[in-house]
Structure formats: structure tokens, C-alpha cells
Design an enzyme around this catalytic site. Sequence first.
Site, PDB file in Angstrom:
ATOM      1  N   LEU A 275       0.985  -1.300   0.062  1.00  0.00           N
ATOM      2  CA  LEU A 275       0.025  -0.007   0.000  1.00  0.00           C
ATOM      3  C   LEU A 275       0.783   1.362   0.074  1.00  0.00           C
ATOM      4  O   LEU A 275       0.621   2.286  -0.775  1.00  0.00           O
ATOM      5  CB  LEU A 275      -0.746  -0.093   1.241  1.00  0.00           C
ATOM      6  CG  LEU A 275      -1.965  -1.118   1.289  1.00  0.00           C
ATOM      7  CD1 LEU A 275      -2.939  -0.828   2.722  1.00  0.00           C
ATOM      8  CD2 LEU A 275      -2.826  -1.078   0.134  1.00  0.00           C
ATOM      9  N   ALA A 276       1.932   1.206   0.478  1.00  0.00           N
ATOM     10  CA  ALA A 276       2.796   2.369   0.719  1.00  0.00           C
ATOM     11  C   ALA A 276       3.578   2.815  -0.470  1.00  0.00           C
ATOM     12  O   ALA A 276       3.710   3.775  -0.888  1.00  0.00           O
ATOM     13  CB  ALA A 276       3.727   2.141   1.950  1.00  0.00           C
ATOM     14  N   CYS A 330      -5.019   0.058  -9.367  1.00  0.00           N
ATOM     15  CA  CYS A 330      -4.458  -0.103  -8.113  1.00  0.00           C
ATOM     16  C   CYS A 330      -4.302   1.139  -7.211  1.00  0.00           C
ATOM     17  O   CYS A 330      -4.766   1.248  -6.044  1.00  0.00           O
ATOM     18  CB  CYS A 330      -3.095  -0.820  -8.235  1.00  0.00           C
ATOM     19  SG  CYS A 330      -3.142  -2.546  -8.640  1.00  0.00           S
ATOM     20  N   PHE A 392      -5.459   2.755 -19.837  1.00  0.00           N
ATOM     21  CA  PHE A 392      -4.965   3.616 -18.495  1.00  0.00           C
ATOM     22  C   PHE A 392      -3.667   4.060 -18.991  1.00  0.00           C
ATOM     23  O   PHE A 392      -2.888   5.065 -18.488  1.00  0.00           O
ATOM     24  CB  PHE A 392      -5.297   3.379 -17.052  1.00  0.00           C
ATOM     25  CG  PHE A 392      -4.124   2.179 -16.887  1.00  0.00           C
ATOM     26  CD1 PHE A 392      -3.195   2.767 -15.854  1.00  0.00           C
ATOM     27  CD2 PHE A 392      -4.340   0.815 -16.862  1.00  0.00           C
ATOM     28  CE1 PHE A 392      -2.241   1.765 -15.335  1.00  0.00           C
ATOM     29  CE2 PHE A 392      -3.599   0.088 -16.360  1.00  0.00           C
ATOM     30  CZ  PHE A 392      -2.320   0.315 -15.762  1.00  0.00           C
TER      31      PHE A 392
HETATM   32  P1  NAI Z   1      -8.318  -9.361 -12.046  1.00  0.00           P
HETATM   33  O1  NAI Z   1      -9.505  -8.969 -11.873  1.00  0.00           O
HETATM   34  O2  NAI Z   1      -7.654  -8.996 -13.241  1.00  0.00           O
HETATM   35  O3  NAI Z   1      -8.308 -10.952 -11.689  1.00  0.00           O
HETATM   36  C1  NAI Z   1      -8.755 -11.585 -10.580  1.00  0.00           C
HETATM   37  C2  NAI Z   1      -9.401 -12.760 -11.037  1.00  0.00           C
HETATM   38  O4  NAI Z   1      -9.930 -13.368  -9.640  1.00  0.00           O
HETATM   39  C3  NAI Z   1     -10.819 -12.672 -11.648  1.00  0.00           C
HETATM   40  O5  NAI Z   1     -10.847 -13.434 -13.055  1.00  0.00           O
HETATM   41  C4  NAI Z   1     -12.011 -13.200 -10.771  1.00  0.00           C
HETATM   42  O6  NAI Z   1     -12.644 -14.002 -11.648  1.00  0.00           O
HETATM   43  C5  NAI Z   1     -11.140 -14.035 -10.110  1.00  0.00           C
HETATM   44  N1  NAI Z   1     -11.811 -14.561  -8.703  1.00  0.00           N
HETATM   45  C6  NAI Z   1     -12.392 -13.741  -7.781  1.00  0.00           C
HETATM   46  N2  NAI Z   1     -12.824 -14.438  -6.941  1.00  0.00           N
HETATM   47  C7  NAI Z   1     -12.777 -15.737  -7.125  1.00  0.00           C
HETATM   48  C8  NAI Z   1     -12.760 -17.123  -6.390  1.00  0.00           C
HETATM   49  N3  NAI Z   1     -13.439 -17.235  -5.341  1.00  0.00           N
HETATM   50  N4  NAI Z   1     -12.190 -18.238  -7.067  1.00  0.00           N
HETATM   51  C9  NAI Z   1     -11.565 -18.185  -8.165  1.00  0.00           C
HETATM   52  N5  NAI Z   1     -11.458 -17.004  -8.996  1.00  0.00           N
HETATM   53  C10 NAI Z   1     -11.835 -15.785  -8.355  1.00  0.00           C
HETATM   54  O7  NAI Z   1      -7.291  -8.556 -11.015  1.00  0.00           O
HETATM   55  P2  NAI Z   1      -5.915  -8.261 -10.704  1.00  0.00           P
HETATM   56  O8  NAI Z   1      -5.693  -7.122 -11.621  1.00  0.00           O
HETATM   57  O9  NAI Z   1      -5.011  -9.480 -11.274  1.00  0.00           O
HETATM   58  O10 NAI Z   1      -5.642  -8.055  -9.386  1.00  0.00           O
HETATM   59  C11 NAI Z   1      -5.682  -9.186  -8.223  1.00  0.00           C
HETATM   60  C12 NAI Z   1      -5.003  -8.215  -7.143  1.00  0.00           C
HETATM   61  O11 NAI Z   1      -3.653  -8.024  -7.377  1.00  0.00           O
HETATM   62  C13 NAI Z   1      -5.802  -7.175  -6.628  1.00  0.00           C
HETATM   63  O12 NAI Z   1      -5.806  -7.275  -5.394  1.00  0.00           O
HETATM   64  C14 NAI Z   1      -4.983  -6.027  -7.197  1.00  0.00           C
HETATM   65  O13 NAI Z   1      -4.875  -4.874  -6.069  1.00  0.00           O
HETATM   66  C15 NAI Z   1      -3.524  -6.576  -6.994  1.00  0.00           C
HETATM   67  N6  NAI Z   1      -2.348  -6.138  -7.862  1.00  0.00           N
HETATM   68  C16 NAI Z   1      -2.649  -5.905  -9.279  1.00  0.00           C
HETATM   69  C17 NAI Z   1      -1.866  -5.222 -10.077  1.00  0.00           C
HETATM   70  C18 NAI Z   1      -2.240  -4.813 -11.443  1.00  0.00           C
HETATM   71  O14 NAI Z   1      -1.349  -4.409 -11.984  1.00  0.00           O
HETATM   72  N7  NAI Z   1      -3.181  -5.368 -11.905  1.00  0.00           N
HETATM   73  C19 NAI Z   1      -0.486  -5.139  -9.541  1.00  0.00           C
HETATM   74  C20 NAI Z   1      -0.202  -5.555  -8.233  1.00  0.00           C
HETATM   75  C21 NAI Z   1      -1.278  -6.090  -7.413  1.00  0.00           C
END
Ligand code: NAI
Length: 538
Positions: A275-276, A330, A392
Amino acid sequence: MSPRFSLGIYKLCHALQFLHITHKNLSFFSSAFSLALFLSQKGPSFISQGNLERKKERMVKICCIGAGYVGGPTMAVIALKCPSIEVAVVDISKPRIAAWNSDQLPIYEPGLDAVVKECRGRNLFFSTDVEKHVFEADIVFVSVNTPTKTQGLGAGKAADLTYWESAARMIADVSKSDKIVVEKSTVPVKTAEAIEKILTHNSKGIKFQILSNPEFLAEGTAIEDLFKPDRVLIGGRETPEGQKALQTLKEVYAHWVPEERILTTNLWSAELSKLAANAFLAQRISSVNAMSALCEATGANIQQVSFAVGTDTRIGPKFLNASVGFGGSCFQKDILNLVYICECNGLPEVAEYWKQVIKINDYQKSRFVNRVVSSMFNTVSSKKIAILGFAFKKDTGDTRETPAIDVCKGLLGDKANLSIYDPQVTEDQIQRDLSMNKFDWDHPIHLQPTSPSTVKKVSVVWDAYEATKDAHGICMLTEWDEFKTLDYQRIYENMQKPAFVFDGRNIVDADKLRDIGFIVYSIGKPLDAWLKDMPAVA
Ligand code: NAI
């Protein structure tokens, strides 16, 4: 260099690198072996056969819940770099998994195709059979979405841990053997404690170790970032079992990440560091954007100011580009989450400080819209405005929290007709984004409004020339490389006059465009006489 050519070169480099890796496999075997040995010490649940030979053959299994922008690329790179580990990426979304198993991956990320093709079917699998793969895994990563809450306590700020909690409950339900559960999603500090409670209250004697391993990749450069991370951060409990689990995960990354770049901390430090880090990065953008407004008011040039500031080694040159604002899934979500945590911990002054980063970001977007409208005789009603770029940032098709949404909504609010072109974003996605409520975008598609109404004054086209034909003005909202080399003479000839360019990313050669005849606005740079004479916009 065209994106396709770059990708070709990238693939070639990757192939060469892979040869090198396979050559290095001998050394990998020793670490894979020590990993297997470590897991065997956890008892029969990890390695059921007692003899060493069988242990050597036993493949370590990783399962990642969530096949999104983080889960997909991260696990693909683990599979590539660790041939001795079997990696399954699971998701409840059938279309998403089908796409991961096809030639058209669900996300666009330079270099990702080559990595997936290398490992898919070998030691990388994508599946909707969540329970089976969790059951079989030694290490379970959880990389589900953690959106901002839209309802109830903390709505608009707190992280919604619904998806996380349901994943944790499912892990507890299906597990029959000890497991390491790794937080990959960005979560509020102390989430691990809550997850631990869910797992241990349902554990049936099974031992779970929770680790925090936040992901620092940036979309658009995810594969590069994963190949050569600045650091990998792993937090664990300061108990012998916690430290052992931490060591196990460290050994996975040690296949390709130099040891000194693998940082280990306690759980809460790892959770808070993510977060930081995002708050600091976003703060930098808001700082330079705040300066850009002052530059426009005074005649200073933000690029010169950024350069002068960035040459101070204590500050450094990166992340100092002024723009129409930050976006992505994020930054805003994580800062709101940080603000909420500060408020809950009785720190309103600290909360207020971080809130300002988002306020400046919102200000920058509305300042941009005001600049467009005021420059065009204070109205864009029924005028065609071309929007170049909707993602974005460049090199991704991700539109979550893209500043383009707010800019387009602002222009639509003044009754403009928009013609939008982005090389990676589909019409369906753009229509969804422009008709959806704030924060709904980060929920799985089946929880989003079923049929978002089409925004009538928006057309989406597949060519920058088509988008700009007969337009009164152009808004450049994503820094795609191809926008730098467009034939602006041709574009100018096909536009209404006076023809305006509003460069929200400072990518065009403004002087060249002015020579052609355009009126140009570049964020944070000295204003054209035309723009100076228009009403104040701040
Ligand atoms: P995303 O929305 O692309 O992927 C998340 C996936 O999880 C979705 O496909 C969803 O269907 C699946 N999902 C949700 N609940 C589920 C369950 N109970 N069982 C199975 N699958 C399930 O999200 P993204 O971007 O990959 O982010 C994931 C996490 O990583 C978030 O917390 C985000 O803040 C963090 N993050 C994201 C970054 C980015 O650049 N997108 C970078 C660093 C961290």
C-alpha cells in the site's frame, strides 16, 4: 520500431534466454530438490511416499486462485523459470480460462504470449476446476480482486474482501493436507490475521501457513518486471513454522531472482509495504501534476522542471511525467484503502494527507476537460472530438480507472460527440466503462450491470484517421507509441478549423503541429496565445 517488430525481437531474446535457462537447469535441480526435501519435512501430506527417490520425483504443486492481470503473468513466469514446479491457475470465470487456453489471451501484455506458449501444457495449466487444484497444491497463491467497497461500512474507501474471504473458505473446505497460503492480492494490513482465523477455525487439524507476497509488477511491462524484479517481498509469521514457509517460497523465487533482491519481513510490514509503495508512486504523479498547473499559470515548462528536479539523485528521474492523471486498478483503490485504515486507527491527519493525492488526480482530469471546453469557445455541444487512447497507459488493454473515462464523461456532459480509437480496447469495453458506476468495474463481469446502456454520442473506431476525420479537436489520452508517428498533416487537412490538439500525455511534437496549423495544448507547457486568451480554467 513497430510493436510487432519489438515483440519479434523480444521473442527471439526470450528464446535465447530460455536456452540459457535450460542449460542452467542442473543448478535448478539442486534447489528443486531442497524444496522437495523441505516440503517432505512437513509430513505425509506434502510427500506421501517415504523413500527419497520418490520424493525426488514428486513435483511441487502451486495453485493460483485468480487468473487476472496478476495471477496469469506471475504464474506463467514462475512456470517458465521453475520447470520442476507444476503451476495451475484457476478462476471462476469460464470465459477467462477459455481465453488463457486459446491463442487469444485474455490480457494484452508484451511478451506474455511467448511465455505462456512455452509452458502451457508442460508445467502450466489453466482451469476452472478450482477445488481440485487447490486440493492438490502445496502452495496456494490467492490473487483475486480486492475492489473498493460500494456498499455498507467503509463504502467508497475500504477494500471489499468478499472474493478473498470466499477463496479462503473454499481452501479450508477442500484441503486435506498442510498448505502454504500466499496473499498475492493487495490487501489491507492485518488481512492475513483474518484469513488465518478463517483457515484455522475450519482446519480439521490441517496446518496452514499464511505468507504475504505482494506483487509489484506494472501493467505494460509485467513480463520484464517479473523477469527482473527490483525486489520480491515475502512476509511471514515470526514463528519457526512461519519462517520455514517463508523459506519455501523464497526458494521458488530463487530460481531466477538474486538472493539479495528477495526481501523478507513480518506479515504486516509486507502487507503495508505494498500500500505504501503505491501511495508513494501515485503521490509522485500528483506532485508533478500539481506543478504542471502552476507551470501553465506562470509560463514555466513542466518537462524542464521535471528534468531539473529529477537530476537530484535523492529524487531520481523516473515517474516525473505530467499527464492527464493516473489510472489503473490499483493506485486509487489502494490509497482509498490506506485512508480508511488510517481513519480506523485514529489517524485523521494522515488520512487527510493521502486523500489529497486522489483529489489532485481528480482535479487534473477536470482541469483537462475544462481546458478543452473553454478553448473551443466554451462549448463542445454537438462537436466531434476524437479521443486517441482509452487504456490507462500504453501497452495494455486495461481500462480500469483510466483517466479517459472521466475525461470522456466530462465531454459528454457538455454534449460532445466522441469518436474513440485505442489499439487494444474493444468497443464493448468502452461502452461498459462509460455507462458503469464508479467502482463497479472491479467486480467480476457476472456481477456488473447485465446490459449497460449504449452511450449514443460515442462511436468507437479502429483507426486514428477515422477517429479524427471531421473532428474539431483531438484529445490524446494514452501515450501509445503509434500516436507519435501519425501523419498529422493529413489529419489536419481532414479536420474542422480551427483544429485543436489537447495532448494529455505530452507525446506530440507541439511545435511541428503548430507549424501545420493546429492549436496545441500540452499539459504543463507554455500556452498558445489562443489558449491564454480563453477564460481561466482552474
Ligand atoms: P483481476 O480482476 O484481473 O483478476 C482477479 C480474478 O480473480 C478474476 O478473474 C476473478 O474472476 C477471479 N476470482 C475472484 N474470486 C474468485 C474465487 N473465489 N475463485 C476463483 N477466482 C476468483 O485482478 P488483478 O488485476 O489480477 O488484481 C488481483 C489483485 O492483485 C488485486 O488485489 C490487485 O490490487 C493486485 N495487484 C494488481 C496489479 C495490477 O497491475 N493489476 C499489480 C499488483 C497487485
